[in-house]
Motif scaffolding. Structure first.
Motif: not given
Length: 308
Positions: A47-54
């Motif tokens: 449900d995330e749209y940016d390239h990465h969160s981790i």
């Protein structure tokens, strides 16, 4: 809330076995791998749209390398940079793509020694659902199927200094705090937010530069129960849970990735607003604040004492 820091952008953590960590986060947590380099793996929730969160980075030890918060505009970034300098932070400019797929930003240290960055732009990846007429969740999710990152909790030798810095230099709001007694105001620990959750970052007493955990949001309690099943099926070391927090009112399971970084799956809680009165917890009730179901003091000392 429409200016300044928007939300937690990504956490970059050290892992000792990059492939083992990748398998954990992709096959058990259900994150999507968006890129891989020789020494790093980039991941996001469905449900995330940016390239990465981790970002997982190969290292000889576990722990937090840095945290990055997304800012609304470059004008906000300039204002925050000036504010950081006013409060004594030493700023390093981060050029475009110095962080993979991330635009320019600034880097600085918190009083606790943690490295924090602020950025405005990250390459758009898109959700695992279409933007027109989407289903509630995508097919083919693995394991827990975590939709997004939620928050992180760090430790500091002098928590009140880092809490003060985050609130004054970066305009974080406080939702809850732990104090010595009802008449005390100085926080021993605090839960701070910039979005609408009870916390985007929390600070507890402990070693400087310590990571207690970073957390994934789950949409409802049944998802938490399913996560417990997934962890048991895959022999994931569970630390605590299913539990409920008095602080934030969230429901939780804490567990460890293969490198020993503590993670959390979290649901519930409340909507936080900048004008809400701060909730106080006195030290004598802290066990209930952390584990509302099983508030035994010996649990608390082991739980808060283990960081990477």
């Amino acid at each position: 809330m429409g200016e300044g820091i928007m939300r937690l952008g990504f956490v970059q953590v050290r892992v000792t076995d990059l492939e083992g960590a990748r398998k954990h986060y992709v096959e058990i947590m259900g994150l999507q791998e968006t890129a891989r380099t020789e020494d790093a793996v980039y991941l996001k929730g469905w449900d995330e749209y940016d390239h990465h969160s981790i970002v997982l980075r190969k290292s000889d030890r576990a722990g937090l390398e840095k945290m990055a918060f997304k800012v609304h505009t470059f004008e906000d970034l300039d204002k925050l940079e000036k504010n950081l300098q006013h409060y004594g932070a030493s700023i390093k400019r981060v050029s475009k793509n110095e962080n993979f797929k991330v635009g320019e930003g600034v880097q600085f240290k918190l009083p606790s020694g943690h490295t924090m960055e602020l950025f405005v732009d990250m390459e758009y990846e898109g959700k695992a659902l279409p933007q027109v007429n989407p289903a509630p969740w995508p097919d083919g999710l693995l394991g827990v199927g975590a939709p997004r990152i939620d928050h992180l909790l760090i430790s500091a030798e002098k928590p009140h200094e880092t809490i003060d810095f985050l609130m004054k230099a970066l305009n974080f709001h406080m939702s809850e705090k732990v104090v010595e007694n009802e008449k005390s105001e100085t926080p021993i620990a605090a839960w701070l937010f910039r979005s609408y959750t009870p916390h985007d970052i929390a600070i507890i007493p402990g070693k400087d530069e310590g990571l207690h955990h970073f957390a994934f949001w789950l949409d409802e309690f049944n998802d938490l129960r399913k996560a417990g099943d997934v962890f048991s099926k895959n022999d994931v070391p569970v630390d605590v849970g299913i539990e409920r927090h008095g602080i934030t009112r969230g429901q939780t399971i804490y567990y460890f990735d293969p490198a020993g970084n503590r993670n959390e799956v979290f649901t519930g809680g409340y909507i936080a607003y900048p004008d809400m009165p701060v909730v106080k917890w006195t030290v004598d009730q802290l066990a209930r604040g952390i584990f509302y179901f099983n508030h035994r003091q010996e649990w608390i000392e082991g739980f808060t004492g283990v960081t990477t």
